[in-house]
Design a protein around this motif. Structure first.
Motif, PDB file in Angstrom:
ATOM      1  N   VAL A   1      21.240  10.269   2.447  1.00  0.00           N
ATOM      2  CA  VAL A   1      20.493  11.520   1.942  1.00  0.00           C
ATOM      3  C   VAL A   1      19.226  11.397   2.676  1.00  0.00           C
ATOM      4  CG1 VAL A   1      19.197  11.895  -0.349  1.00  0.00           C
ATOM      5  CG2 VAL A   1      21.452  10.921  -0.389  1.00  0.00           C
ATOM      6  N   TRP A   2      18.897  12.401   3.398  1.00  0.00           N
ATOM      7  CA  TRP A   2      17.706  12.408   4.399  1.00  0.00           C
ATOM      8  C   TRP A   2      16.526  13.189   3.566  1.00  0.00           C
ATOM      9  CZ3 TRP A   2      17.846   9.824   8.685  1.00  0.00           C
ATOM     10  CH2 TRP A   2      18.783   9.532   8.952  1.00  0.00           C
ATOM     11  N   THR A   3      15.548  12.597   3.389  1.00  0.00           N
ATOM     12  CA  THR A   3      14.241  13.211   2.588  1.00  0.00           C
ATOM     13  C   THR A   3      13.401  13.838   3.657  1.00  0.00           C
ATOM     14  OG1 THR A   3      14.450  11.393   0.976  1.00  0.00           O
ATOM     15  CG2 THR A   3      12.470  12.525   0.957  1.00  0.00           C
ATOM     16  N   VAL A   4      13.318  15.006   3.817  1.00  0.00           N
ATOM     17  CA  VAL A   4      12.651  15.909   4.528  1.00  0.00           C
ATOM     18  C   VAL A   4      11.008  15.683   4.343  1.00  0.00           C
ATOM     19  CG1 VAL A   4      11.557  18.040   5.481  1.00  0.00           C
ATOM     20  CG2 VAL A   4      13.988  17.526   4.667  1.00  0.00           C
TER      21      VAL A   4
ATOM     22  N   GLU B   1       5.607  16.862  -1.376  1.00  0.00           N
ATOM     23  CA  GLU B   1       6.033  15.547  -0.474  1.00  0.00           C
ATOM     24  C   GLU B   1       7.411  14.955  -1.551  1.00  0.00           C
ATOM     25  OE1 GLU B   1       2.970  16.347  -1.244  1.00  0.00           O
ATOM     26  OE2 GLU B   1       2.116  16.331   0.478  1.00  0.00           O
ATOM     27  N   GLY B   2       8.461  14.533  -1.112  1.00  0.00           N
ATOM     28  CA  GLY B   2       9.637  13.806  -1.556  1.00  0.00           C
ATOM     29  C   GLY B   2      10.669  14.773  -2.488  1.00  0.00           C
ATOM     30  N   LYS B   3      10.223  16.145  -2.342  1.00  0.00           N
ATOM     31  CA  LYS B   3      10.830  17.008  -3.118  1.00  0.00           C
ATOM     32  C   LYS B   3      12.397  17.530  -2.308  1.00  0.00           C
ATOM     33  CE  LYS B   3       7.167  18.427  -6.203  1.00  0.00           C
ATOM     34  NZ  LYS B   3       6.485  19.581  -6.756  1.00  0.00           N
TER      35      LYS B   3
ATOM     36  N   ASP C   1      15.495  22.529  -1.191  1.00  0.00           N
ATOM     37  CA  ASP C   1      14.511  22.712  -0.517  1.00  0.00           C
ATOM     38  C   ASP C   1      13.142  22.432  -0.913  1.00  0.00           C
ATOM     39  OD1 ASP C   1      14.132  24.804  -2.330  1.00  0.00           O
ATOM     40  OD2 ASP C   1      15.360  26.284  -1.121  1.00  0.00           O
ATOM     41  N   GLY C   2      12.947  21.789  -2.144  1.00  0.00           N
ATOM     42  CA  GLY C   2      11.869  21.572  -2.843  1.00  0.00           C
ATOM     43  C   GLY C   2      11.777  22.109  -4.023  1.00  0.00           C
TER      44      GLY C   2
ATOM     45  N   PRO D   1       3.425  26.502  -2.495  1.00  0.00           N
ATOM     46  CA  PRO D   1       3.838  25.515  -1.479  1.00  0.00           C
ATOM     47  C   PRO D   1       5.295  25.233  -1.284  1.00  0.00           C
ATOM     48  CG  PRO D   1       2.159  24.742  -2.985  1.00  0.00           C
ATOM     49  CD  PRO D   1       2.526  25.929  -3.525  1.00  0.00           C
ATOM     50  N   GLU D   2       5.881  25.338  -2.556  1.00  0.00           N
ATOM     51  CA  GLU D   2       7.388  25.042  -2.668  1.00  0.00           C
ATOM     52  C   GLU D   2       7.914  26.227  -1.953  1.00  0.00           C
ATOM     53  OE1 GLU D   2       5.559  24.283  -4.976  1.00  0.00           O
ATOM     54  OE2 GLU D   2       6.091  22.329  -5.604  1.00  0.00           O
ATOM     55  N   MET D   3       7.648  27.402  -2.030  1.00  0.00           N
ATOM     56  CA  MET D   3       8.120  28.731  -1.485  1.00  0.00           C
ATOM     57  C   MET D   3       8.132  28.671  -0.053  1.00  0.00           C
ATOM     58  SD  MET D   3       9.564  30.884  -3.389  1.00  0.00           S
ATOM     59  CE  MET D   3       9.568  32.220  -2.421  1.00  0.00           C
ATOM     60  N   ALA D   4       6.832  28.017   0.611  1.00  0.00           N
ATOM     61  CA  ALA D   4       6.563  27.750   2.015  1.00  0.00           C
ATOM     62  C   ALA D   4       7.672  26.970   2.607  1.00  0.00           C
ATOM     63  CB  ALA D   4       5.150  27.500   2.366  1.00  0.00           C
ATOM     64  N   LEU D   5       7.949  26.045   1.988  1.00  0.00           N
ATOM     65  CA  LEU D   5       8.832  24.796   2.209  1.00  0.00           C
ATOM     66  C   LEU D   5      10.223  25.668   2.341  1.00  0.00           C
ATOM     67  CD1 LEU D   5       9.443  22.209   3.443  1.00  0.00           C
ATOM     68  CD2 LEU D   5       9.578  21.211   1.240  1.00  0.00           C
ATOM     69  N   GLN D   6      10.495  26.527   1.200  1.00  0.00           N
ATOM     70  CA  GLN D   6      11.674  27.005   1.202  1.00  0.00           C
ATOM     71  C   GLN D   6      12.067  27.772   2.278  1.00  0.00           C
ATOM     72  OE1 GLN D   6      13.547  28.342  -2.769  1.00  0.00           O
ATOM     73  NE2 GLN D   6      13.145  30.588  -1.680  1.00  0.00           N
TER      74      GLN D   6
END
Length: 332
Positions: free
Chosen positions: A211-214, A236-238, A258-259, A291-296
């Motif tokens: 399980v790779w945490t980005v 972070e960590g999501k 994707d967070g 922020p979550e949308m940006a990571l997605q």
């Protein structure tokens, strides 16, 4: 601080010594300027033609879990009977070609020539190279002790100890998980006067089943260079992903988060070419904060079609053809 990859090419043998910043994110990292000392510093270690058990233990040229080379926790250093332990973790890496890199403090040291013969490791007089960061004062005693002992001729004693692995696996990966429980190695390096360095080898994480945490984003477009940076604040960590091979070994799947939204889809993994081909991903469609949308959006741009991957012990980097990428470590 923006994390940035630095490369120093050492003249003489043409061996490239690469230091990647952010010790917490990479196996051995540091930022700053490297300077060489001594004439013809070549950063090559573990020389000699004899393929002794100590040489293979240090270099791991045959590979374990699909990863060659070794990374060691520097557990302790004992000088004049006084044992010292690192403040915030310390690492030593030995590449398959025999290059030694150590971080007893925030700086990264790349050793000069180190020769292994039988159970003896000769560090030699070449001081090699080091980054030049100003480290916290509390790190100095351990680093000074390490630098004092890791020189000259050292006798190595190797023993088996329980494996250290940070991978997280589900029940269907029980076979891989069982493999990860195999014993690892502990090496005690002893100087002629009795001073010691104790090292314990980390178990490298396999590409599949972990399980790779980005934990970082990568942008390697030409105008920006090869840079690495932090995730959007609050994510972070999501975000994580897990790759699995199919029963026939040809196809496979990827699943993760994707967070904000979860995803799953088909993949083809080529370990021979270090390529992963992603098919269409099925995702949930939950509304997310900015922020979550940006990571997605980063996930959507990276996990698409054929991309390259780099697996370095317990670090995974995914890099798409558009220059965008992500870095990850095993789940805690």
């Amino acid at each position: 601080m923006t994390k940035q990859q630095q490369t120093s090419t050492v003249t003489g043998t043409g061996v490239a010594a690469t230091a990647v910043t952010a010790l917490a994110l990479l196996l051995l990292s540091a930022c700053g300027t490297e300077s060489g000392s001594g004439s013809g510093a070549d950063a090559r270690s573990v020389s000699g033609t004899d393929d002794t058990s100590l040489t293979e233990t240090l270099r791991n040229a045959k590979g374990l879990n699909g990863v060659k080379g070794t990374v060691w926790d520097i557990d302790s250093v004992t000088v004049d009977g006084k044992k010292t332990t690192p403040v915030d973790g310390a690492r030593m890496r030995v590449d398959p070609d025999g290059t030694f890199r150590s971080s007893p403090d925030c700086n990264l040291r790349t050793a000069g020539e180190v020769t292994v013969k039988g159970d003896t490791l000769d560090v030699g007089d070449d001081q090699g190279m080091s980054t030049l960061m100003q480290c916290p004062d509390e790190e100095r005693p351990f680093a000074d002790a390490f630098d004092k002992v890791f020189s000259g001729k050292l006798t190595a004693r190797t023993e088996a100890v329980p494996g250290r692995s940070g991978a997280t696996r589900d029940a269907e990966d029980a076979e891989d998980a069982e493999d990860a429980k195999t014993d690892t190695k502990r090496v005690t390096l002893t100087a002629p006067g009795g001073d010691e360095i104790v090292l314990t080898r980390q178990t490298p994480q396999p590409l599949v089943g972990t399980v790779w945490t980005v934990d970082e984003v990568v942008d390697s477009v030409i105008e920006h260079g090869d840079t690495e940076g932090s995730l959007p604040a609050g994510t972070e960590g999501k975000a994580s992903l897990t790759l699995r091979k199919g029963a026939d070994g040809a196809g496979g799947t990827v699943e993760g988060s994707d967070g904000c939204n979860t995803f799953r889809g088909p993949v083809k993994i080529s370990e021979a070419t270090n390529k992963i081909t992603f098919g269409p991903l099925r995702t949930t469609r939950k509304a997310c904060p900015k922020p979550e949308m940006a990571l997605q959006e980063r996930f959507e741009k990276v996990l698409k079609g054929e991309i390259e991957y780099e697996l370095s012990h317990n670090r995974l980097k995914l890099l798409a053809g558009n220059g965008l990428g992500m870095g990850a470590g095993p789940a805690a």
